[in-house]
Design a protein around this motif. Structure first.
Motif, PDB file in Angstrom:
ATOM      1  N   ILE A 106       0.842  -1.204   0.000  1.00 47.68           N
ATOM      2  CA  ILE A 106       0.000   0.000   0.000  1.00 47.68           C
ATOM      3  C   ILE A 106       0.873   1.248   0.000  1.00 47.68           C
ATOM      4  CG2 ILE A 106      -1.609   1.364   1.392  1.00 47.68           C
ATOM      5  CD1 ILE A 106      -2.891  -1.261   2.287  1.00 47.68           C
ATOM      6  N   LYS A 107       1.906   1.222   0.826  1.00 46.80           N
ATOM      7  CA  LYS A 107       2.781   2.393   0.918  1.00 46.80           C
ATOM      8  C   LYS A 107       3.582   2.589  -0.362  1.00 46.80           C
ATOM      9  CE  LYS A 107       3.081   2.310   5.948  1.00 46.80           C
ATOM     10  NZ  LYS A 107       3.943   2.267   7.143  1.00 46.80           N
ATOM     11  N   ARG A 108       3.953   1.482  -1.015  1.00 48.61           N
ATOM     12  CA  ARG A 108       4.724   1.594  -2.258  1.00 48.61           C
ATOM     13  C   ARG A 108       3.886   2.181  -3.393  1.00 48.61           C
ATOM     14  NH1 ARG A 108       6.354  -3.645  -1.263  1.00 48.61           N
ATOM     15  NH2 ARG A 108       5.093  -4.373  -3.037  1.00 48.61           N
ATOM     16  N   MET A 109       2.640   1.746  -3.502  1.00 51.10           N
ATOM     17  CA  MET A 109       1.828   2.167  -4.651  1.00 51.10           C
ATOM     18  C   MET A 109       1.360   3.612  -4.535  1.00 51.10           C
ATOM     19  SD  MET A 109      -1.930   0.402  -4.284  1.00 51.10           S
ATOM     20  CE  MET A 109      -1.278  -1.183  -3.806  1.00 51.10           C
ATOM     21  N   GLY A 110       1.310   4.143  -3.313  1.00 45.17           N
ATOM     22  CA  GLY A 110       0.907   5.531  -3.142  1.00 45.17           C
ATOM     23  C   GLY A 110      -0.590   5.691  -2.936  1.00 45.17           C
ATOM     24  N   GLN A 111      -0.950   6.843  -2.420  1.00 47.47           N
ATOM     25  CA  GLN A 111      -2.332   7.105  -2.029  1.00 47.47           C
ATOM     26  C   GLN A 111      -3.298   7.067  -3.208  1.00 47.47           C
ATOM     27  OE1 GLN A 111      -2.795  10.647   0.344  1.00 47.47           O
ATOM     28  NE2 GLN A 111      -5.010  10.733   0.047  1.00 47.47           N
ATOM     29  N   LYS A 112      -2.910   7.657  -4.329  1.00 48.45           N
ATOM     30  CA  LYS A 112      -3.828   7.769  -5.463  1.00 48.45           C
ATOM     31  C   LYS A 112      -4.266   6.404  -5.979  1.00 48.45           C
ATOM     32  CE  LYS A 112      -4.296   9.834 -10.066  1.00 48.45           C
ATOM     33  NZ  LYS A 112      -3.615  10.646 -11.113  1.00 48.45           N
ATOM     34  N   GLU A 115      -6.354   4.329  -3.308  1.00 44.87           N
ATOM     35  CA  GLU A 115      -7.750   4.732  -3.158  1.00 44.87           C
ATOM     36  C   GLU A 115      -8.559   4.418  -4.410  1.00 44.87           C
ATOM     37  OE1 GLU A 115      -8.206   8.655  -1.593  1.00 44.87           O
ATOM     38  OE2 GLU A 115      -7.010   8.208   0.198  1.00 44.87           O
ATOM     39  N   ARG A 116      -7.917   4.491  -5.567  1.00 46.37           N
ATOM     40  CA  ARG A 116      -8.638   4.199  -6.801  1.00 46.37           C
ATOM     41  C   ARG A 116      -8.986   2.718  -6.923  1.00 46.37           C
ATOM     42  NH1 ARG A 116      -6.680   5.350 -13.085  1.00 46.37           N
ATOM     43  NH2 ARG A 116      -8.502   4.370 -14.066  1.00 46.37           N
ATOM     44  N   TYR A 117      -8.012   1.850  -6.676  1.00 49.34           N
ATOM     45  CA  TYR A 117      -8.211   0.423  -6.938  1.00 49.34           C
ATOM     46  C   TYR A 117      -8.668  -0.383  -5.726  1.00 49.34           C
ATOM     47  CZ  TYR A 117      -5.718   1.474 -11.261  1.00 49.34           C
ATOM     48  OH  TYR A 117      -5.344   2.016 -12.470  1.00 49.34           O
ATOM     49  N   LEU A 127      -9.459  -9.152 -10.161  1.00 54.91           N
ATOM     50  CA  LEU A 127      -8.234  -9.189  -9.368  1.00 54.91           C
ATOM     51  C   LEU A 127      -7.004  -9.135 -10.264  1.00 54.91           C
ATOM     52  CD1 LEU A 127      -9.206 -11.977  -6.805  1.00 54.91           C
ATOM     53  CD2 LEU A 127      -8.646  -9.623  -6.214  1.00 54.91           C
ATOM     54  N   GLU A 128      -7.067  -9.880 -11.360  1.00 53.03           N
ATOM     55  CA  GLU A 128      -5.920  -9.950 -12.265  1.00 53.03           C
ATOM     56  C   GLU A 128      -5.633  -8.597 -12.916  1.00 53.03           C
ATOM     57  OE1 GLU A 128      -7.406 -13.807 -11.305  1.00 53.03           O
ATOM     58  OE2 GLU A 128      -8.445 -12.067 -12.178  1.00 53.03           O
ATOM     59  N   GLU A 129      -6.697  -7.882 -13.301  1.00 57.78           N
ATOM     60  CA  GLU A 129      -6.503  -6.589 -13.954  1.00 57.78           C
ATOM     61  C   GLU A 129      -5.974  -5.550 -12.970  1.00 57.78           C
ATOM     62  OE1 GLU A 129      -6.281  -3.631 -16.802  1.00 57.78           O
ATOM     63  OE2 GLU A 129      -6.363  -5.825 -16.952  1.00 57.78           O
ATOM     64  N   ILE A 130      -6.474  -5.582 -11.727  1.00 57.58           N
ATOM     65  CA  ILE A 130      -5.940  -4.673 -10.709  1.00 57.58           C
ATOM     66  C   ILE A 130      -4.460  -4.964 -10.493  1.00 57.58           C
ATOM     67  CG2 ILE A 130      -6.032  -4.013  -8.274  1.00 57.58           C
ATOM     68  CD1 ILE A 130      -9.030  -4.584  -8.338  1.00 57.58           C
ATOM     69  N   VAL A 141      -3.175  -8.695  -4.386  1.00 52.56           N
ATOM     70  CA  VAL A 141      -4.343  -7.821  -4.481  1.00 52.56           C
ATOM     71  C   VAL A 141      -5.403  -8.259  -3.478  1.00 52.56           C
ATOM     72  CG1 VAL A 141      -6.248  -7.094  -5.964  1.00 52.56           C
ATOM     73  CG2 VAL A 141      -3.932  -7.201  -6.889  1.00 52.56           C
ATOM     74  N   ARG A 142      -5.651  -9.559  -3.423  1.00 53.61           N
ATOM     75  CA  ARG A 142      -6.648 -10.079  -2.481  1.00 53.61           C
ATOM     76  C   ARG A 142      -6.226  -9.802  -1.034  1.00 53.61           C
ATOM     77  NH1 ARG A 142     -10.575 -13.670  -3.403  1.00 53.61           N
ATOM     78  NH2 ARG A 142      -9.610 -14.388  -5.345  1.00 53.61           N
ATOM     79  N   SER A 143      -4.935  -9.957  -0.753  1.00 51.94           N
ATOM     80  CA  SER A 143      -4.436  -9.727   0.603  1.00 51.94           C
ATOM     81  C   SER A 143      -4.618  -8.271   1.021  1.00 51.94           C
ATOM     82  CB  SER A 143      -2.958 -10.117   0.689  1.00 51.94           C
ATOM     83  OG  SER A 143      -2.463  -9.918   1.998  1.00 51.94           O
ATOM     84  N   ILE A 144      -4.411  -7.344   0.085  1.00 49.19           N
ATOM     85  CA  ILE A 144      -4.601  -5.926   0.401  1.00 49.19           C
ATOM     86  C   ILE A 144      -6.069  -5.640   0.692  1.00 49.19           C
ATOM     87  CG2 ILE A 144      -4.512  -3.587  -0.546  1.00 49.19           C
ATOM     88  CD1 ILE A 144      -1.965  -4.417  -2.035  1.00 49.19           C
TER      89      ILE A 144
END
Length: 316
Positions: A106-112, A115-117, A127-130, A141-144
């Motif tokens: 979460i911290k690596r990908m950034g806030q924008k 919150e979007r995905y 899940l695969e596209e995210i 993705v599922r874990s997040i």
């Protein structure tokens, strides 16, 4: 015939009363317990199927943000110890092992992008596209997603607040910080499930799932799942309406934070404005608080002091 109508009416009235009683229980439910119910719902395989879609049929479940709400920036400052919600070494280590990588992602990908995905799900994506858009695996993705729904039940979202009608040390959940922009209140929610808003069902897409995307077992499970979404939405929308209304009514106090600017509003008056029972408002305000613009924490019940309490405060 008339007797049958009377019986039907009586049964309907009983169901209405029972429905109110159940909703009263949901409204009174502590936030941490409700967050656990959210987690159970969103980990349900059928919910995930209808939320993420399968590539052939888009997800039928979406999110509808609050018009004046967002996630608090403090969310991005949590670490493994605070997120674990326990000072015990074993609890922190277990959390670090199971959810630590998701927290780091979460911290690596950034806030924008988060919150979007992940928070709002602005696009109906699998899940695969995210994962493709965020350079994460489907499991990551599922874990997040699971981490986000779990965090609301952690201890960091509760604080000890002394409400005027409560005994000292009573636990209260601090829902949000109130901010003022141009004199209009907005809310920075601490728990992700609050910042997400309400569930939204795309019935056109749901019909497509019913026609050819669900197994017989899933179709049987669907009405209960939809009822759960409806119940959760009603609970949250009731609380948000109350939060928004008291903030608007007490906007002068929010600007100055002086006792002289507190409007003498009673529970009964507030309930009448929103067409709610006074007992519902009382339950909604119990064990909940907000942070004022100055960051001072204040129980929600203190926003509806009534005329006598205001006079006592001013004359005391």
């Amino acid at each position: 015939m008339r007797q049958t109508q009377k019986l039907s009416l009586a049964a309907s009235q009983r169901l209405t009363v029972m429905g109110r009683m159940r909703m009263a229980d949901w409204i009174e439910m502590p936030e941490r317990d409700f967050a656990r119910e959210i987690a159970k719902l969103e980990k349900d395989p059928l919910f995930q199927k209808l939320y993420f879609g399968n590539g052939r049929i888009p997800g039928a479940f979406r999110r509808q943000r609050w018009p004046g709400g967002r996630l608090s920036g403090s969310f991005y400052e949590i670490d493994e110890r605070t997120a674990a919600g326990s000072g015990e070494r074993v609890g922190v280590e277990e959390f670090a092992q199971t959810r630590g990588p998701a927290l780091a992602a979460i911290k690596r990908m950034g806030q924008k992008d988060f919150e979007r995905y992940f928070l709002h799900g602005e696009d109906s994506l699998t899940l695969e596209e995210i994962g493709r858009r965020t350079n994460l695996s489907a499991e990551e993705v599922r874990s997040i997603h699971e981490l986000v729904v779990e965090l609301g039940a952690r201890a960091e979202f509760e604080t000890t607040t002394e409400a005027p009608t409560a005994s000292p040390g009573r636990q209260a959940a601090c829902l949000a910080q109130i901010s003022l922009t141009g004199g209009v209140p907005s809310f920075e929610f601490y728990a992700p499930y609050w910042a997400r808003g309400l569930y939204q069902v795309r019935h056109d897409l749901l019909d497509r799932w019913k026609d050819g995307g669900l197994s017989p077992v899933e179709r049987k499970h669907l009405p209960g799942l939809l009822k759960r979404l409806e119940t959760f939405n009603l609970r949250q929308s009731t609380l948000y309406r109350l939060l928004e209304m008291v903030a608007r009514l007490q906007v002068d106090f929010l600007k100055s934070e002086l006792a002289v600017d507190v409007r003498p509003i009673s529970l009964r008056q507030l309930a009448k404005r929103l067409d709610l029972a006074p007992s519902t408002v009382s339950r909604a305000f119990a064990r909940r608080s907000v942070q004022l613009p100055s960051l001072r924490e204040m129980p929600l019940i203190a926003f509806v002091p009534g005329r006598r309490c205001v006079l006592r405060e001013l004359l005391g």
